[in-house]
Enzyme design. Structure first.
Site, PDB file in Angstrom:
ATOM      1  CG  MET A 135     -11.073   3.581   1.517  1.00  0.00           C
ATOM      2  SD  MET A 135      -9.531   3.661   2.281  1.00  0.00           S
ATOM      3  CE  MET A 135      -8.347   3.566   1.045  1.00  0.00           C
ATOM      4  N   GLY A 139      -1.356   1.717   9.343  1.00  0.00           N
ATOM      5  CA  GLY A 139      -0.583   1.585  10.991  1.00  0.00           C
ATOM      6  C   GLY A 139      -1.500   1.175  12.044  1.00  0.00           C
ATOM      7  CG  HIS A 191      -3.844  -1.504  -1.852  1.00  0.00           C
ATOM      8  ND1 HIS A 191      -4.935  -2.134  -2.273  1.00  0.00           N
ATOM      9  CD2 HIS A 191      -4.235  -0.541  -1.087  1.00  0.00           C
ATOM     10  CE1 HIS A 191      -5.893  -1.853  -1.460  1.00  0.00           C
ATOM     11  NE2 HIS A 191      -5.439  -0.926  -0.758  1.00  0.00           N
ATOM     12  CG  MET A 228      -8.235   7.252   1.762  1.00  0.00           C
ATOM     13  SD  MET A 228      -7.341   7.481   3.406  1.00  0.00           S
ATOM     14  CE  MET A 228      -6.517   5.651   3.602  1.00  0.00           C
ATOM     15  CG  ASP A 285      -6.318  -2.821   2.773  1.00  0.00           C
ATOM     16  OD1 ASP A 285      -5.186  -2.574   3.330  1.00  0.00           O
ATOM     17  OD2 ASP A 285      -6.772  -1.612   2.060  1.00  0.00           O
ATOM     18  CG  MET A 331     -11.989  -2.577   4.469  1.00  0.00           C
ATOM     19  SD  MET A 331     -10.302  -2.064   3.710  1.00  0.00           S
ATOM     20  CE  MET A 331      -9.454  -1.098   4.939  1.00  0.00           C
ATOM     21  CB  SER A 346      -0.856   0.061   1.227  1.00  0.00           C
ATOM     22  OG  SER A 346      -1.452   1.181   1.591  1.00  0.00           O
ATOM     23  CG  HIS A 386      -8.930   0.506  -0.864  1.00  0.00           C
ATOM     24  ND1 HIS A 386      -8.444   0.179   0.106  1.00  0.00           N
ATOM     25  CD2 HIS A 386     -10.518   0.343  -0.764  1.00  0.00           C
ATOM     26  CE1 HIS A 386      -9.364   0.015   1.371  1.00  0.00           C
ATOM     27  NE2 HIS A 386     -10.671   0.096   0.412  1.00  0.00           N
ATOM     28  CG  PHE A 397      -5.979   7.252   9.669  1.00  0.00           C
ATOM     29  CD1 PHE A 397      -5.357   8.374   9.279  1.00  0.00           C
ATOM     30  CD2 PHE A 397      -7.136   6.989  10.042  1.00  0.00           C
ATOM     31  CE1 PHE A 397      -6.107   9.575   9.324  1.00  0.00           C
ATOM     32  CE2 PHE A 397      -7.978   8.057  10.210  1.00  0.00           C
ATOM     33  CZ  PHE A 397      -7.548   9.523   9.795  1.00  0.00           C
ATOM     34  CG  ASP A 452      -4.773   2.686   0.423  1.00  0.00           C
ATOM     35  OD1 ASP A 452      -5.851   1.824   0.488  1.00  0.00           O
ATOM     36  OD2 ASP A 452      -3.932   2.382   0.973  1.00  0.00           O
TER      37      ASP A 452
END
Ligand code: DX5
Ligand code: ZN
Length: 228
Positions: free
Chosen positions: A66, A143, A31, A35, A173, A135, A6, A64, A141, A33
């Site tokens: 979001m 971490g 990947h 957002m 993920d 998920m 990611s 992905h 986020f 992300d």
């Protein structure tokens, strides 16, 4: 097993070099992300950045989304160079239509489920799916800690897909690391996303090998953009 790093956890100031380093290390997927600050409380990047990434990378771009109302921007992401578009079922009001639109754009179609979303939302769209993203954190986020509910969810999804004769991939993920990768693979996951547990541990070739060793899999060389 496919490992999809990611890019949320990469060094954004060196994005091009990071992509090149992944390819050099033998990775096949990235990947991405996306957002929007609405569906999730964080903002990342959109089509212009992906388009520039596409110009310098041959990795399979697993995007992905979001974002709220994904139907408004599917074409922009496909044109930017996505290979797979994954929409959240919680954001896609007309899921079957959205999946059909993605496929009509000539890219693979996936559906993502938040941890609290039941698998039954997929019951009537199983033939339309190339991948299901389970998920294992609440998105937003990198971490965060892995939610163990994902194990049973992946197992149940594997059964559901098998019963339906679906060859859709299962992706997991969020909080994936070397300690949970093997159990996820045994449960039926075929694609593991890793952000912080990957990028924090260079060199990437060694980290990739460590992930593959953990799941008892070797790189088949069959996960490239052409062969997925
Ligand atoms: C979370 C993102 C994930 C995340 C993974 O909202 O969808 O892709 O960046 O990062 P780690 O592996 O650190 O949980
Ligand atoms: Zn993600």
């Amino acid at each position: 097993m496919i490992l999809a790093p990611s890019l949320l956890s990469c060094d954004f100031i060196r994005l091009g070099e990071e992509l090149a380093a992944l390819e050099a290390a033998g990775l096949q997927w990235a990947h991405l992300d996306v957002m929007d600050g609405l569906f999730v409380p964080n903002l990342t990047f959109g089509p212009p950045v992906i388009r520039r990434m596409r110009e310098v990378s041959r990795l399979f771009f697993d995007v992905h989304l979001m974002i709220e109302r994904p139907e408004r921007s599917l074409a922009a992401y496909a044109e930017a160079g996505a290979d797979m578009l994954v929409v959240h079922v919680e954001a896609a009001r007309h899921l079957a239509r959205v999946l059909a639109e993605i496929r009509a754009l000539g890219v693979k179609a996936g559906a993502a489920l938040n941890p609290a979303t039941p698998l039954s939302v997929l019951d009537y769209v199983l033939p339309d799916l190339d991948m299901v993203l389970v998920m294992s954190v609440n998105p937003g986020f990198a971490g965060q800690s892995f939610l163990p509910l994902a194990y049973n969810k992946v197992r149940a999804l594997r059964r559901k897909l098998d019963e339906a004769g679906s060859s859709a991939l299962i992706q997991v993920d969020g909080g994936v690391d070397i300690s949970n990768a093997a159990l996820l693979a045994q449960a039926g996951a075929a694609v593991l996303v890793s952000g912080s547990a990957f990028f924090k541990f260079p060199p990437y070739a060694d980290r990739y090998k460590a992930f593959m060793a953990a799941v008892g899999s070797v790189d088949s060389g069959k996960n490239s953009r052409q062969e997925v």
